[in-house]
Structures are given as C-alpha cells and as structure tokens.
Design a protein around this motif. Structure first.
Motif, PDB file in Angstrom:
ATOM      1  N   LEU A   1      -0.798  11.986   1.018  1.00  0.00           N
ATOM      2  CA  LEU A   1       0.393  12.404   0.270  1.00  0.00           C
ATOM      3  C   LEU A   1       0.183  13.706  -0.507  1.00  0.00           C
ATOM      4  N   ALA A   2      -1.048  14.184  -0.548  1.00  0.00           N
ATOM      5  CA  ALA A   2      -1.303  15.460  -1.227  1.00  0.00           C
ATOM      6  C   ALA A   2      -0.709  16.635  -0.443  1.00  0.00           C
ATOM      7  N   TRP A   3      -0.685  16.541   0.888  1.00  0.00           N
ATOM      8  CA  TRP A   3      -0.236  17.654   1.729  1.00  0.00           C
ATOM      9  C   TRP A   3       1.211  18.093   1.486  1.00  0.00           C
ATOM     10  N   PRO A   4       2.163  17.169   1.394  1.00  0.00           N
ATOM     11  CA  PRO A   4       3.534  17.630   1.157  1.00  0.00           C
ATOM     12  C   PRO A   4       3.722  18.350  -0.174  1.00  0.00           C
ATOM     13  N   LEU A   5       2.798  18.118  -1.124  1.00  0.00           N
ATOM     14  CA  LEU A   5       2.902  18.801  -2.420  1.00  0.00           C
ATOM     15  C   LEU A   5       2.755  20.315  -2.282  1.00  0.00           C
ATOM     16  N   LEU A   6       2.190  20.776  -1.173  1.00  0.00           N
ATOM     17  CA  LEU A   6       2.067  22.217  -0.940  1.00  0.00           C
ATOM     18  C   LEU A   6       3.422  22.869  -0.665  1.00  0.00           C
TER      19      LEU A   6
ATOM     20  N   LEU B   1       0.840  -1.203   0.000  1.00  0.00           N
ATOM     21  CA  LEU B   1       0.000   0.000   0.000  1.00  0.00           C
ATOM     22  C   LEU B   1       0.876   1.254   0.000  1.00  0.00           C
ATOM     23  N   PHE B   2       1.892   1.255   0.852  1.00  0.00           N
ATOM     24  CA  PHE B   2       2.848   2.371   0.947  1.00  0.00           C
ATOM     25  C   PHE B   2       3.544   2.590  -0.404  1.00  0.00           C
ATOM     26  N   THR B   3       3.994   1.504  -1.022  1.00  0.00           N
ATOM     27  CA  THR B   3       4.734   1.580  -2.288  1.00  0.00           C
ATOM     28  C   THR B   3       3.856   2.105  -3.418  1.00  0.00           C
ATOM     29  N   LYS B   4       2.629   1.580  -3.510  1.00  0.00           N
ATOM     30  CA  LYS B   4       1.719   2.037  -4.566  1.00  0.00           C
ATOM     31  C   LYS B   4       1.406   3.527  -4.410  1.00  0.00           C
ATOM     32  N   GLY B   5       1.223   3.954  -3.167  1.00  0.00           N
ATOM     33  CA  GLY B   5       0.973   5.373  -2.929  1.00  0.00           C
ATOM     34  C   GLY B   5       2.136   6.233  -3.363  1.00  0.00           C
ATOM     35  N   TYR B   6       3.339   5.823  -3.003  1.00  0.00           N
ATOM     36  CA  TYR B   6       4.525   6.626  -3.300  1.00  0.00           C
ATOM     37  C   TYR B   6       4.871   6.657  -4.785  1.00  0.00           C
ATOM     38  N   GLN B   7       4.574   5.579  -5.515  1.00  0.00           N
ATOM     39  CA  GLN B   7       4.882   5.590  -6.949  1.00  0.00           C
ATOM     40  C   GLN B   7       4.097   6.692  -7.669  1.00  0.00           C
TER      41      GLN B   7
ATOM     42  N   GLY C   1      -2.823   1.972  19.961  1.00  0.00           N
ATOM     43  CA  GLY C   1      -4.132   2.405  19.495  1.00  0.00           C
ATOM     44  C   GLY C   1      -4.949   1.305  18.851  1.00  0.00           C
ATOM     45  N   SER C   2      -5.580   1.645  17.718  1.00  0.00           N
ATOM     46  CA  SER C   2      -6.557   0.760  17.074  1.00  0.00           C
ATOM     47  C   SER C   2      -5.939  -0.450  16.393  1.00  0.00           C
ATOM     48  N   GLY C   3      -4.662  -0.353  15.999  1.00  0.00           N
ATOM     49  CA  GLY C   3      -4.030  -1.434  15.256  1.00  0.00           C
ATOM     50  C   GLY C   3      -4.429  -1.471  13.797  1.00  0.00           C
ATOM     51  N   ASN C   4      -5.030  -0.398  13.300  1.00  0.00           N
ATOM     52  CA  ASN C   4      -5.451  -0.313  11.896  1.00  0.00           C
ATOM     53  C   ASN C   4      -4.242   0.039  11.025  1.00  0.00           C
ATOM     54  N   TYR C   5      -3.774  -0.933  10.218  1.00  0.00           N
ATOM     55  CA  TYR C   5      -2.551  -0.704   9.445  1.00  0.00           C
ATOM     56  C   TYR C   5      -2.730   0.357   8.360  1.00  0.00           C
ATOM     57  N   VAL C   6      -3.970   0.533   7.862  1.00  0.00           N
ATOM     58  CA  VAL C   6      -4.210   1.572   6.841  1.00  0.00           C
ATOM     59  C   VAL C   6      -3.974   2.957   7.435  1.00  0.00           C
ATOM     60  N   ASP C   7      -4.458   3.176   8.658  1.00  0.00           N
ATOM     61  CA  ASP C   7      -4.221   4.456   9.335  1.00  0.00           C
ATOM     62  C   ASP C   7      -2.726   4.666   9.594  1.00  0.00           C
ATOM     63  N   ALA C   8      -2.040   3.590   9.963  1.00  0.00           N
ATOM     64  CA  ALA C   8      -0.602   3.682  10.221  1.00  0.00           C
ATOM     65  C   ALA C   8       0.162   4.043   8.951  1.00  0.00           C
ATOM     66  N   VAL C   9      -0.224   3.430   7.839  1.00  0.00           N
ATOM     67  CA  VAL C   9       0.415   3.752   6.558  1.00  0.00           C
ATOM     68  C   VAL C   9       0.103   5.195   6.151  1.00  0.00           C
ATOM     69  N   SER C  10      -1.133   5.605   6.383  1.00  0.00           N
ATOM     70  CA  SER C  10      -1.547   6.971   6.053  1.00  0.00           C
ATOM     71  C   SER C  10      -0.714   8.006   6.804  1.00  0.00           C
TER      72      SER C  10
ATOM     73  N   ALA D   1      -6.785   5.372  -7.432  1.00  0.00           N
ATOM     74  CA  ALA D   1      -6.815   4.195  -6.552  1.00  0.00           C
ATOM     75  C   ALA D   1      -7.762   3.120  -7.056  1.00  0.00           C
ATOM     76  N   VAL D   2      -8.363   3.358  -8.227  1.00  0.00           N
ATOM     77  CA  VAL D   2      -9.369   2.444  -8.791  1.00  0.00           C
ATOM     78  C   VAL D   2     -10.445   2.184  -7.735  1.00  0.00           C
ATOM     79  N   HIS D   3     -10.817   3.281  -7.034  1.00  0.00           N
ATOM     80  CA  HIS D   3     -11.879   3.292  -6.025  1.00  0.00           C
ATOM     81  C   HIS D   3     -11.617   2.338  -4.852  1.00  0.00           C
ATOM     82  N   ASP D   4     -10.342   2.129  -4.558  1.00  0.00           N
ATOM     83  CA  ASP D   4      -9.949   1.387  -3.359  1.00  0.00           C
ATOM     84  C   ASP D   4      -9.886   2.390  -2.201  1.00  0.00           C
ATOM     85  N   PRO D   5     -10.735   2.279  -1.179  1.00  0.00           N
ATOM     86  CA  PRO D   5     -10.777   3.280  -0.093  1.00  0.00           C
ATOM     87  C   PRO D   5      -9.442   3.429   0.640  1.00  0.00           C
ATOM     88  N   ALA D   6      -8.756   2.307   0.855  1.00  0.00           N
ATOM     89  CA  ALA D   6      -7.472   2.372   1.572  1.00  0.00           C
ATOM     90  C   ALA D   6      -6.441   3.163   0.776  1.00  0.00           C
TER      91      ALA D   6
END
Length: 545
Positions: free
Chosen positions: A139-144, A57-63, A191-200, A126-131
């Motif tokens: 990752l949009a924020w650092p673009l500022l 998930l991290f890699t796909k986001g960063y590419q 915390g919650s242990g939600n890996y998507v939040d951790a990656v985010s 993301a092809v409508h993948d919520p995660a």
C-alpha cells in the motif's frame, strides 16, 4: 451563430451549482463505491475458506493506509479547492494558478515522504506481523501518485468543475478492481493459493488505479489549459504573494483538513487496536475469531455503508468552494442560505438511503458476503451510523468553508474523546456491538456541537430545517416498514440464506421503497421546498396535484 464565451454564459445560482456539482460527485462516488462493494462477491468466492481472515487483513491494512493517505495528501486537495475558489472570487485567477503549480510540486514531495514513511514503519505498525507488514508495503506504492492525483481534483473543484473528478474517480476504481480480481484469480485458483499474496496484490491494485485516474485528469487539464491561461491573463493581479507565502498558505489551510478528514479513519483505528484486547478481558474467545468479528463491522459493514456516506462526501466537496466564495465576498445571507440548502439536501437524500439499507440489511449482506446472522445485525446498526458519519462530514466541511478550522477541530476532538472514554464501557455492556455504539455516541456529540455553532454564528434556518427533518424521518420510517415487510414476506417463501433469493428481494423491495418515499415527498411538496422548482415538473408528469 457566435459561440458564447465562458464569461458571457449566464451564471447558475448557488443552489443550481450545488445540485449540479452534487449530481456529478454523487454519481462518481456512488458508482465507485458500488464497484468497490461488488468486487467482494467474486473475491469472496476465490478466497474460499480464507475469506474472513483475508478480509480482516485487507481491512487492517486499509485503515492505516487511509490515514497515511490523508497525511500524504496533507489535506491539500480540499485546501486547494477552497483557496482557488477564494482567489477566483477576487478575480485573482493568476494567483490561484500559481498556488496550484507550486502545490503540485509540494504534493510530489509529500508523496515520496509518505511512501518512505509507510514502507519503513510497516513492521512497527503491523506489530511485527509478517503478513500485515507485506500488506502495508504493497500500500506504500499508491502514495507516490495519489497526492498528485488528488491536487488535480482539488483544482478542478475550485472552478466548480466536478465532472473531471467524478469520471477519474470511476476510471480509477474500474482499473483497480480489474487488476485486483485478475491477480486474486491467478494466485488463488491457478497459482500458489497463498491468501496473503492475493491480499497483497489486491491492495497494490490502488497503485494501478491511480495510474489510470492520473492519466485521465492530465488529459482534462491539458485540454483546458488555454482557458485557465486566458482567465489568468484577465485577472486583476493585485495580490503580490511570494512562493514561500503561497506554500505557507497551502499548509495553513491543509492542516485542518488532515485532522478532520482523518476523523472517521481514527474511529476505526481505535477499534482496530482496542477491540481484541478489550474483548479478551470480558469474554473468552480466540484471537482468530475476534479478527473475523472485527472484519464484520470494520470491513464488511463499513464497505457497504460507505456507499451511502459517499452521498455526504459528494455534497461536502460541492459545498466547499461555494461557501468559500460566499464567505470571501462577506455575503452573510448567501452563507446562511448555503448552510440551509446543504443540510436539507443532505437530510432528504442521506436519511432514506441509510434507513433503506437497514431495511434490506439481510438480503444485502447475503448477496455480498453470504449468510452470517451477526454480520447482518452489524450492518443494520452500521446503517444508522452512516447517517452520523455523513452528517459529520458535511458539518465539518461547512465550518471549514467559512474558515472556522480550529473550532471544527476542537468540536471533532470532543466527540473523539467521548468515543475513547466510552469504548470499554460499550464493549462491556454491548459485546461486539460496543465499538459501533461508542462511535455513534461520539459522532452525535460532535454533530450537536457543530450544529449549535452554525445556528448561533451563521443564523441558518434551523427551525425550518428541523420541521423538514421531522417530515423526512417520518417518510423514511414509512418506507422502512414497507421495505422490511416485503423483505420478510419474500424471505418466508424464497428463503434468506442464498444469493438468488437475496437479489430478487432487493430488486422488488428497493424500487417499491423508492416509490413510497418519492411519492410522499412529492405529494407533500417537501421535495420542491428543498430541491427547487424543477421538481414540480416531475409531479406534473406524474399527474400529482
């Protein structure tokens, strides 16, 4: 004793500037890349069983983010570096300063536009993948901020000042990793242990790093502002260029950098969108497993080889303003010498570094990611890909430094087309190694075309470079045999699947490999020929004739 002004200080030769600049940029880039790999160890532990999925998930986001980042910065930092050096060589410091300030405003606008584009396009990409949508938006924020940060780096590089860029790059990475690890620990262990939040939060850390990097560069600029003003006051000021002309000049120079800087990311994006569908046609394997395999070469191996590729990036960044200056003056001899020096310096550093990584691929992979036989083989193959990625980076920059932008793009496009055409064929015959092999072939095609152009049009010392390259390859092969032999021998006694034996193997094998290669290039005086006469002092201290 009266203090020397910058104008009175003796000027360094182009080779000395190249070596000094490369040293700064290499140090900053290497330390940043090493930090960017080391964080994986605690990150992997805290992610637990979700590590490979989270890393995919991290890699796909960063590419995708990397391409938006290149578009958001619009290639302007490199263009600014090149154009500032160009105007400074003409003693038009005032024009260079105006170009920088107007470019700064342009980059602030580009940051806002790229932020908006990634935020609103996130669901589609993301092809409508919520995660994955959540990751893209973090990752949009650092673009500022990063476009502004990058143009400041480009300005300093135009003055051949590499230290501010290198130090800010390191500070940016330190701040990013501290935030990333802190938030991952809080979410996954407290915390919650939600890996998507951790990656985010891990991807949002790029914004935190940018804040610190930008702050440091702002301090550097304010400290030297008076010097820049004084240089502007002494410039010839013969060029009367309007603000629209300056901005058009920036954009014209920037577009090629967008395309060429995106090339490596585009190769991996082709893999991201084709690997799973093409593998499904040939092999019966689950989508989840394919995501994990994709993370092995595009994420795990890529993070480690980019430590080595950063050597090439550092040399390219240093060579760009020097080449632009020589080209502006019309000094053909200096241009040829710069090409020769850059290529030979690249080979003497990059090839043994990549070959050495291949030799210790197993303990290195175990140290960062834990034992995975497929992952180890992926890293071995990717280590050789690193040489080609680095060579492309250097060659593209050399052509851009001499204002051959269109030709560089055309030759890059040929290799990229070869990659796309061969992608399915390589996956069909070589399974999971197919994407890496097709990337290697594409990069080889582009590099050969660029080398041919440099030889025919600029008459650099191709035969001399080839002879020295053969020597470098021979010494690197010798080093590989020694390092791999030590790694295998220690593996027999200590084991190969745990972190502690991996560390001990690396600590013993790497210094011995460096000694073997270092002795060979010093004894044969190959280092003197490439790096310069200063190396003779090292040989004297070691009592080598």
């Amino acid at each position: 004793m009266e203090k020397q002004t910058s104008a009175q200080r003796p000027k360094r030769s182009a080779q000395e500037q190249m070596l000094r600049g490369s040293a700064w940029m290499t140090a900053g880039s290497i330390f940043s890349r090493i930090l960017g790999a080391i964080y994986i160890v605690p990150w992997r532990i805290w992610m637990g069983a979700a590590f490979l999925t989270a890393n995919a998930l991290f890699t796909k986001g960063y590419q995708i983010y990397s391409v938006f980042l290149i578009i958001g910065t619009a290639g302007i930092p490199s263009a600014i570096s090149k154009q500032v050096a160009h105007y400074n060589a003409m003693n038009e410091y005032k024009t260079g300063l105006r170009l920088f300030f107007n470019g700064l405003l342009l980059m602030a606008g580009m940051g806002i536009l790229s932020f908006g584009a990634l935020w609103f396009l996130a669901p589609i990409l993301a092809v409508h993948d919520p995660a994955l949508t959540q990751i893209f938006r973090s990752l949009a924020w650092p673009l500022l901020l990063i476009p502004i940060l990058s143009i400041l780096r480009g300005f300093f590089q135009g003055y051949n000042e590499m230290a501010p860029s290198a130090i800010s790059q390191f500070i940016e990475q330190v701040a990013r990793i501290i935030y990333m690890l802190l938030m991952t620990f809080i979410i996954m262990r407290l915390g919650s242990g939600n890996y998507v939040d951790a990656v985010s939060q891990s991807t949002f850390a790029a914004f935190v790093g940018a804040v610190f990097g930008l702050g440091l560069l702002a301090v550097y600029f304010l400290r030297q502002r008076q010097r820049f003003v004084e240089l502007a006051e002494t410039s010839d000021d013969n060029l009367q260029i309007s603000i629209p002309e300056i901005l058009l000049d920036i954009i014209k120079q920037a577009v090629p950098f967008i395309i060429l800087d995106s090339a490596i990311n585009l190769y991996y994006i082709v893999d991201q969108y084709t690997f799973n569908p093409m593998m499904h046609v040939r092999y019966a394997v689950s989508e989840h497993r394919l995501d994990e395999i994709y993370a092995l070469f595009a994420g795990n191996a890529n993070k480690l080889i980019m430590i080595v590729v950063s050597l090439a990036v550092a040399m390219a960044v240093t060579a760009l303003p020097l080449l632009a200056t020589a080209a502006t003056r019309g000094d053909k001899h200096e241009v040829a010498a710069q090409i020769t020096n850059t290529l030979q310096l690249f080979y003497v550093v990059m090839i043994p570094a990549a070959v050495g990584m291949a030799a210790i691929a197993k303990p290195l992979y175990v140290l960062f990611y834990g034992y995975d036989e497929l992952g180890v083989h992926m890293l071995e193959l990717s280590s050789f890909l690193a040489i080609l990625l680095g060579l492309f980076t250097v060659l593209a920059t050399l052509l851009q430094g001499m204002f051959r932008n269109r030709l560089a793009i055309a030759e890059m496009a040929v290799g990229f087309a070869v990659k796309i055409v061969l992608q399915w064929l390589m996956i069909y015959f070589f399974n999971v190694y197919g994407p890496t092999i097709s990337s290697m072939i594409g990069m080889i095609v582009t590099s050969l075309l660029m080398l041919h152009t440099l030889r025919v049009d600029y008459h650099y010392k191709a035969r001399q470079t080839m002879r020295r390259l053969l020597g470098i390859c021979g010494f690197s092969a010798l080093m590989f045999v020694v390092v791999r032999g030590i790694a295998l021998l220690m593996g027999m006694f200590l084991g190969t699947q745990r972190a502690l034996p991996a560390i001990l193997t690396i600590v013993v094998a790497v210094p011995l490999g460096v000694l073997v290669y270092g002795y060979a290039i010093l004894k044969t005086r190959l280092a003197d020929m490439i790096v310069g006469s200063r190396v003779a002092g090292i040989r004297r201290r070691l009592h080598m004739r």
